[in-house]
Design a protein around this motif. Structure first.
Motif, PDB file in Angstrom:
ATOM      1  N   LEU A   1      15.064  -8.009 101.861  1.00 29.40           N
ATOM      2  CA  LEU A   1      15.164  -6.554 101.944  1.00 29.40           C
ATOM      3  C   LEU A   1      15.450  -5.917 100.588  1.00 29.40           C
ATOM      4  O   LEU A   1      15.747  -4.736 100.508  1.00 29.40           O
ATOM      5  N   ASP A   2      15.380  -6.721  99.536  1.00 31.26           N
ATOM      6  CA  ASP A   2      15.675  -6.193  98.203  1.00 31.26           C
ATOM      7  C   ASP A   2      14.657  -6.699  97.180  1.00 31.26           C
ATOM      8  O   ASP A   2      15.009  -7.010  96.042  1.00 31.26           O
ATOM      9  N   SER A   3      13.394  -6.758  97.576  1.00 28.13           N
ATOM     10  CA  SER A   3      12.364  -7.265  96.674  1.00 28.13           C
ATOM     11  C   SER A   3      11.950  -6.243  95.619  1.00 28.13           C
ATOM     12  O   SER A   3      11.364  -6.599  94.594  1.00 28.13           O
ATOM     13  N   GLY A   4      12.206  -4.959  95.875  1.00 26.93           N
ATOM     14  CA  GLY A   4      11.787  -3.921  94.941  1.00 26.93           C
ATOM     15  C   GLY A   4      10.290  -3.709  94.928  1.00 26.93           C
ATOM     16  O   GLY A   4       9.749  -3.141  93.969  1.00 26.93           O
ATOM     17  N   LEU A   5       9.606  -4.123  96.011  1.00 28.48           N
ATOM     18  CA  LEU A   5       8.155  -4.046  96.058  1.00 28.48           C
ATOM     19  C   LEU A   5       7.680  -3.369  97.337  1.00 28.48           C
ATOM     20  O   LEU A   5       8.402  -3.322  98.336  1.00 28.48           O
TER      21      LEU A   5
END
Length: 495
Positions: free
Chosen positions: A413-417
């Motif tokens: 939930l924190d891939s930045g994509l």
């Protein structure tokens, strides 16, 4: 070479005959009649279809296990009975090898090799194990008994049974090609957050959507029991949730320290966008039918939320953002799950409806895809300045799996994509090719499908205006849509 094959065949024959003799020499017991009945009960897979019906009566893993098991039987039965028996004709063991009380009244006349009963038994049990190991452990002795019963009653050689078992195991594994295994557990996030501990829900404002989840069950009662100091408000029929909650948070006294939501994905998405705007942490109370976002986050019960709120533990997760430009000006929207243009919103709604009726994700998605594509109209647009003709465009908050059609889960939930997928409409028979690629699980190599992971995406329509859908809710008309990933935009209470 041929001499070696003949010698091997003779050795196999001697091995089979020796095992049959040993089985025939077993003393007579009550198990003889039980094995005959068990063997007959498995004719045409009826035993396993009955077990599948029992498993399917329970939602969750057991239902998925039943559906995968039935699919595996289909592969195994076709491979063993229609292919194997025609390619490898073999005589059944002579009835005289066994005592009369062990023989089946009606002996099969098809080829002995391979054993279809063994193939179905192993296929069903192995497929069930992929979804529900506990259920498979309980079924394993039954499957073994069915396989052995074919030798005990004298209708199969041992190597027939072994070959059938190998076919069954392969059929179970083959189901993963079309229907990937469901991975349980929350998505990963490495961004911890120290959030305010709210004793008794002091400073917590919870919006409840009474239309979500089980009919007649008001989650507000449970919320008040856990957080007596919390303020509970209900969604007003016909009113925009974002506007209602924004008004609540803007009214004095402004002492709200966290926002909670009890509802399904649409309600959660609306409240999450307001929480992000006001820079307030979010409390998830799973109360919807599907709760995709809550499952991704790892909050699947009220008790988990209560513990996190009491301790002040949480995580920061990414959101997706889209700026919509149209005739009425510019509007910014957040989305926690997905945004889309074209026929995708209708397809998602249909897939979720079928899913709520017990359909597994992949078959439900395939049916929804075919129906929605029949009425879809192509869209002329520019993606980051490059013109394209597409049937539909999907933008996910984070990178989804599996790649290809019907993304179902986010590992992080924190891939930045952003996960961008679209179906091209500028190649011949693109819709038919897309459906074929989906059904055969070869979509990743198809020329009609494109997928990429990006941090931002500029979409400009070349013909007219279209409505965007964010988290399943239809949004405003626009002719330009600027998507971007918003790392760490939302804090969520989570243990």
């Amino acid at each position: 070479m041929f001499g070696h094959v003949r010698r091997t065949g003779r050795q196999v024959g001697r091995f089979d005959q020796e095992l049959m003799r040993r089985s025939a020499a077993l003393p007579r017991t009550g198990a003889d009649e039980a094995l005959k009945k068990l063997s007959r009960s498995a004719n045409k897979g009826l035993l396993w279809f009955g077990v599948a019906a029992a498993l399917a009566s329970v939602k969750g893993r057991n239902r998925r296990a039943a559906l995968r098991g039935v699919a595996a039987i289909g592969f195994a039965s076709t491979s063993a009975n229609l292919v194997g028996k025609n390619l490898f004709p073999r005589r059944r063991p002579a009835a005289e090898l066994l005592p009369e009380h062990r023989r089946l009244t009606k002996r099969p006349t098809s080829s002995s090799f391979p054993s279809g009963h063994s193939a179905s038994a192993v296929a069903f049990t192995a497929a069930v194990a992929m979804e529900s190991p506990a259920a498979a452990i309980a079924l394993a002795p039954l499957a073994a008994a069915v396989a052995y019963s074919r030798m005990h009653t004298g209708v199969h050689w041992p190597t027939d049974i072994a070959a059938g078992a190998a076919i069954g195991a392969g059929a179970a594994y083959a189901t993963r090609h079309w229907w990937p295994r469901t991975v349980d557990g929350p998505a990963h996030t490495a961004q911890g957050a120290a959030l305010p501990a709210l004793e008794g829900g002091d400073g917590l404002l919870v919006l409840v959507n009474p239309n979500s989840g089980v009919s007649g069950v008001d989650p507000g009662d449970e919320i008040r029991a856990h957080w007596p100091k919390a303020t509970v408000v209900y969604s007003e029929p016909g009113r925009d949730l974002v506007a209602q909650l924004t008004e609540e948070l803007s009214a004095p006294p402004n002492d709200v320290r966290a926002v909670g939501v009890a509802g399904g994905d649409g309600t959660v998405a609306a409240v999450a966008t307001v929480a992000a705007e006001f820079k307030l942490p979010l409390v998830l109370i799973p109360a919807g039918t599907l709760n995709h976002f809550a499952r991704d986050v790892g909050v699947e019960s009220v008790g988990e939320s209560v513990a996190a709120v009491d301790e002040g533990t949480g995580q920061r997760i990414d959101l997706g953002g889209v700026t919509i430009t149209g005739a009425d000006g510019t509007e910014h929207r957040w989305f926690v799950n997905t945004a889309s243009l074209g026929g995708y919103p209708e397809m998602v709604r249909m897939r979720e409806k079928l899913g709520s009726l017990g359909w597994p994700k992949w078959p439900a998605g395939a049916v929804a895809l075919i129906r929605s594509l029949r009425s879809a109209q192509p869209i002329r647009l520019a993606l980051n300045g490059k013109p394209h003709l597409v049937w539909m465009l999907f933008v996910g908050n984070g990178t989804y799996t599996p790649k290809g059609f019907a993304p179902t889960r986010r590992p992080a939930l924190d891939s930045g994509l952003l996960d961008v997928r679209y179906l091209r409409a500028d190649v011949p028979y693109s819709r038919a090719r897309f459906v074929i690629g989906t059904l055969t699980r070869t979509l990743s190599t198809s020329h009609v499908y494109r997928q990429r992971d990006v941090r931002s995406l500029d979409v400009r329509l070349l013909d007219g205006n279209r409505r965007i859908a964010t988290d399943g809710e239809v949004g405003p008309l626009g002719n330009r849509f600027e998507f971007r990933a918003e790392p760490g935009a939302l804090s969520i209470y989570r243990g």
